[in-house]
Design a protein around this motif. Structure first.
Motif, PDB file in Angstrom:
ATOM      1  N   MET A 179       0.857  -1.096   0.052  1.00  0.00           N
ATOM      2  CA  MET A 179       0.062  -0.001   0.081  1.00  0.00           C
ATOM      3  C   MET A 179       0.784   1.126   0.112  1.00  0.00           C
ATOM      4  N   LYS A 180       0.393   2.205  -0.729  1.00  0.00           N
ATOM      5  CA  LYS A 180       1.117   3.631  -0.619  1.00  0.00           C
ATOM      6  C   LYS A 180       0.439   4.582   0.266  1.00  0.00           C
ATOM      7  N   LEU A 181       1.544   5.233   1.046  1.00  0.00           N
ATOM      8  CA  LEU A 181       1.204   6.221   2.114  1.00  0.00           C
ATOM      9  C   LEU A 181       1.360   7.473   1.431  1.00  0.00           C
ATOM     10  N   SER A 182       0.413   8.569   1.631  1.00  0.00           N
ATOM     11  CA  SER A 182       0.415   9.708   1.506  1.00  0.00           C
ATOM     12  C   SER A 182       1.512  10.502   2.457  1.00  0.00           C
ATOM     13  N   ALA A 183       1.909  11.545   1.909  1.00  0.00           N
ATOM     14  CA  ALA A 183       2.896  12.453   2.894  1.00  0.00           C
ATOM     15  C   ALA A 183       2.175  12.596   4.235  1.00  0.00           C
ATOM     16  N   ARG A 184       1.116  12.975   4.246  1.00  0.00           N
ATOM     17  CA  ARG A 184       0.161  13.529   5.454  1.00  0.00           C
ATOM     18  C   ARG A 184       0.053  12.104   6.274  1.00  0.00           C
ATOM     19  N   GLU A 185      -0.475  10.895   5.589  1.00  0.00           N
ATOM     20  CA  GLU A 185      -0.516   9.754   6.114  1.00  0.00           C
ATOM     21  C   GLU A 185       0.758   9.112   6.926  1.00  0.00           C
ATOM     22  N   ALA A 186       1.823   9.342   6.350  1.00  0.00           N
ATOM     23  CA  ALA A 186       3.092   8.847   6.666  1.00  0.00           C
ATOM     24  C   ALA A 186       3.479   9.493   8.126  1.00  0.00           C
ATOM     25  N   SER A 187       3.190  10.710   8.265  1.00  0.00           N
ATOM     26  CA  SER A 187       3.718  11.786   9.281  1.00  0.00           C
ATOM     27  C   SER A 187       3.264  10.811  10.433  1.00  0.00           C
ATOM     28  N   GLY A 188       2.001  10.758  10.372  1.00  0.00           N
ATOM     29  CA  GLY A 188       1.302   9.949  11.613  1.00  0.00           C
ATOM     30  C   GLY A 188       1.717   8.520  11.591  1.00  0.00           C
ATOM     31  N   TYR A 189       1.980   7.782  10.529  1.00  0.00           N
ATOM     32  CA  TYR A 189       2.368   6.481  10.796  1.00  0.00           C
ATOM     33  C   TYR A 189       3.915   6.428  11.437  1.00  0.00           C
ATOM     34  N   PHE A 190       4.775   7.323  10.984  1.00  0.00           N
ATOM     35  CA  PHE A 190       6.055   6.969  11.516  1.00  0.00           C
ATOM     36  C   PHE A 190       6.160   7.382  12.985  1.00  0.00           C
ATOM     37  N   ALA A 191       5.238   8.162  13.501  1.00  0.00           N
ATOM     38  CA  ALA A 191       5.196   8.480  15.036  1.00  0.00           C
ATOM     39  C   ALA A 191       4.462   7.346  15.611  1.00  0.00           C
ATOM     40  N   LYS A 192       3.554   6.608  15.022  1.00  0.00           N
ATOM     41  CA  LYS A 192       2.948   5.350  15.688  1.00  0.00           C
ATOM     42  C   LYS A 192       2.489   4.167  14.665  1.00  0.00           C
ATOM     43  N   PRO A 193       3.767   3.635  14.522  1.00  0.00           N
ATOM     44  CA  PRO A 193       3.691   2.430  13.227  1.00  0.00           C
ATOM     45  C   PRO A 193       3.005   1.157  13.763  1.00  0.00           C
ATOM     46  N   ASP A 194       2.442   0.480  13.057  1.00  0.00           N
ATOM     47  CA  ASP A 194       1.507  -0.855  13.362  1.00  0.00           C
ATOM     48  C   ASP A 194       2.724  -1.993  13.343  1.00  0.00           C
ATOM     49  N   ALA A 195       2.738  -2.421  14.599  1.00  0.00           N
ATOM     50  CA  ALA A 195       3.832  -3.474  14.693  1.00  0.00           C
ATOM     51  C   ALA A 195       3.131  -5.094  13.782  1.00  0.00           C
ATOM     52  N   GLY A 196       1.925  -5.057  13.721  1.00  0.00           N
ATOM     53  CA  GLY A 196       1.371  -5.895  12.952  1.00  0.00           C
ATOM     54  C   GLY A 196       1.431  -5.982  11.437  1.00  0.00           C
ATOM     55  N   LYS A 197       2.149  -4.830  10.905  1.00  0.00           N
ATOM     56  CA  LYS A 197       2.645  -4.992   9.464  1.00  0.00           C
ATOM     57  C   LYS A 197       3.587  -5.615   9.090  1.00  0.00           C
ATOM     58  N   THR A 198       3.572  -6.109   7.772  1.00  0.00           N
ATOM     59  CA  THR A 198       4.771  -7.002   7.306  1.00  0.00           C
ATOM     60  C   THR A 198       6.149  -6.001   7.158  1.00  0.00           C
ATOM     61  N   GLY A 199       5.981  -5.120   6.569  1.00  0.00           N
ATOM     62  CA  GLY A 199       7.083  -3.947   6.139  1.00  0.00           C
ATOM     63  C   GLY A 199       6.781  -2.734   5.800  1.00  0.00           C
ATOM     64  N   LEU A 200       7.691  -1.824   5.762  1.00  0.00           N
ATOM     65  CA  LEU A 200       7.551  -0.577   5.274  1.00  0.00           C
ATOM     66  C   LEU A 200       9.017  -0.317   4.146  1.00  0.00           C
ATOM     67  N   LEU A 201       8.644   0.387   3.232  1.00  0.00           N
ATOM     68  CA  LEU A 201       9.780   0.983   2.352  1.00  0.00           C
ATOM     69  C   LEU A 201       9.657   2.234   2.473  1.00  0.00           C
ATOM     70  N   ILE A 202      10.918   2.946   2.527  1.00  0.00           N
ATOM     71  CA  ILE A 202      11.143   4.389   2.576  1.00  0.00           C
ATOM     72  C   ILE A 202      12.029   4.815   1.548  1.00  0.00           C
ATOM     73  N   PHE A 203      11.802   5.609   0.735  1.00  0.00           N
ATOM     74  CA  PHE A 203      12.740   5.892  -0.347  1.00  0.00           C
ATOM     75  C   PHE A 203      12.698   7.350  -0.813  1.00  0.00           C
ATOM     76  N   GLY A 204      13.739   7.945  -1.405  1.00  0.00           N
ATOM     77  CA  GLY A 204      13.616   9.749  -1.600  1.00  0.00           C
ATOM     78  C   GLY A 204      14.982   9.869  -2.034  1.00  0.00           C
ATOM     79  N   PRO A 205      15.134  11.155  -2.744  1.00  0.00           N
ATOM     80  CA  PRO A 205      16.598  11.535  -3.111  1.00  0.00           C
ATOM     81  C   PRO A 205      17.267  12.083  -1.999  1.00  0.00           C
ATOM     82  N   ASP A 206      16.832  12.407  -0.696  1.00  0.00           N
ATOM     83  CA  ASP A 206      17.509  13.080   0.319  1.00  0.00           C
ATOM     84  C   ASP A 206      17.893  12.042   1.476  1.00  0.00           C
ATOM     85  N   ALA A 207      19.101  11.439   1.363  1.00  0.00           N
ATOM     86  CA  ALA A 207      19.476  10.375   2.502  1.00  0.00           C
ATOM     87  C   ALA A 207      19.344  10.671   3.825  1.00  0.00           C
TER      88      ALA A 207
END
Length: 341
Positions: A1-29
């Motif tokens: 599933m794709k997270l929008s920027a607004r959704e991602a901000s909340g998810y990073f603060a309170k991630p779901d431990a029951g999820k399989t995984g998360l890919l974070i990508f972008g140009p700024d290391a």
């Protein structure tokens, strides 16, 4: 599933431990690293790595040992709690290596966190996470931080949200600094305000924000801009004793007067022009530069810039025989006398 920027901000603060995984990508290391640190800390807590609930797998090592990710995902720690298998610097070349781990993941396994550089829409790694029913993919770009993100950083640093004017200063600063520098500035602010019950002010921000390495030069430049010609000589002798080069002083003076000219020539007035400066200026320094820009005016500043450029050219001329520092000092005195007119 794709997270929008607004959704991602909340998810990073309170991630779901029951999820399989998360890919974070972008140009700024740096931005990727900060978000990865945030989500992993939220998943396993501050002691997770010490309790061996975090396994780091550089992508280069994973290519040599494709089974390492599944082993890390299914391994059990001596300590209870959520676990993370972190794959760093992934590319499309290891998408097929990660795919089996995503398919074989079961509840109780370590969550798979993957970071990558810029991935286009055709990326196999990106498509794999976006199409997975229990995993997320989020792109982190160079967009200015939102007010929500700034408030989250303030909370993390233990700083009470300031009033609107001060918050506006923080917003401007967050857009001028790299994310890592901004976070360090907030941590510095938290220490600066330790045991201080007074609300955060613009002056506090100015005292803690990154400053130029030319702070010593600022003293003489402000003396010149404020027409205090009698103070130039003693300060110049101190700078010369410290090893300050004439060309460096000339360049710093030119930069300062260009900034004043940019503010003074703004169609909305000097006050509006000061607000548009990048990097931004805050508190007493902003008020001081505003007074200087208003006091000089456009035409005097144009004449000042011409004088400084002429002096700079003389310093760089092969035929110049006069002492360089004396040339610069004469230029600064003439500038100070111009400001008195």
């Amino acid at each position: 599933m794709k997270l929008s920027a607004r959704e991602a901000s909340g998810y990073f603060a309170k991630p779901d431990a029951g999820k399989t995984g998360l890919l974070i990508f972008g140009p700024d290391a740096m931005r990727i690293a900060l978000k990865r640190q945030q989500v992993i800390a939220a998943l396993i807590g501050p002691n997770g790595e010490e309790e061996m609930r975090l396994t780091r797998l550089p992508a280069a090592d994973l290519r040599k040992d494709p089974a390492a990710l599944i082993d890390a995902m299914t391994a059990q720690s001596f300590f209870p709690g959520p676990r993370v298998a972190f794959v760093e610097d992934a590319t499309d070349t290891i998408a097929k290596t990660i795919a089996p781990a995503l398919e074989e993941w079961r509840k109780g396994d370590a969550q798979i966190i993957v970071t990558a550089g810029q991935l286009n829409a055709r990326s196999g790694l990106r498509k794999m996470f976006e199409s997975h029913s229990n995993a997320f993919a989020v792109g982190i770009y160079d967009d200015p931080p939102s007010r929500q993100e700034i408030e989250a950083e303030l909370t993390r640093a233990g700083i009470t949200a300031p009033d609107r004017d001060v918050m506006d200063d923080l917003t401007v600063l967050s857009r001028a600094l790299d994310p890592g520098d901004f976070r360090q500035t907030l941590e510095k602010l938290a220490l600066y305000k330790l045991n201080d019950a007074a609300p955060l002010s613009s002056e506090d921000i100015a005292n803690c924000a990154p400053t130029s390495t030319e702070a010593g030069l600022d003293d003489v430049i402000n003396i010149v801009a404020e027409a205090r010609s009698g103070e130039i000589g003693p300060v110049m002798r101190k700078l010369q004793a410290q090893g300050v080069q004439p060309v460096a002083l000339c360049i710093a003076t030119l930069r300062h007067f260009k900034t004043l000219y940019a503010a003074a020539s703004d169609p909305g007035g000097a006050a509006q022009g000061i607000g548009k400066l990048r990097p931004p200026v805050f508190g007493p320094r902003r008020d001081r530069m505003l007074r200087q820009a208003q006091g000089w005016g456009i035409y005097n500043l144009e004449a000042a810039l011409s004088l400084i450029v002429d002096t700079d050219l003389k310093l760089r001329s092969a035929s110049q025989n006069a002492p360089s520092m004396a040339l610069v000092e004469r230029c600064l005195i003439r500038l100070a006398m111009m400001a008195k007119r």
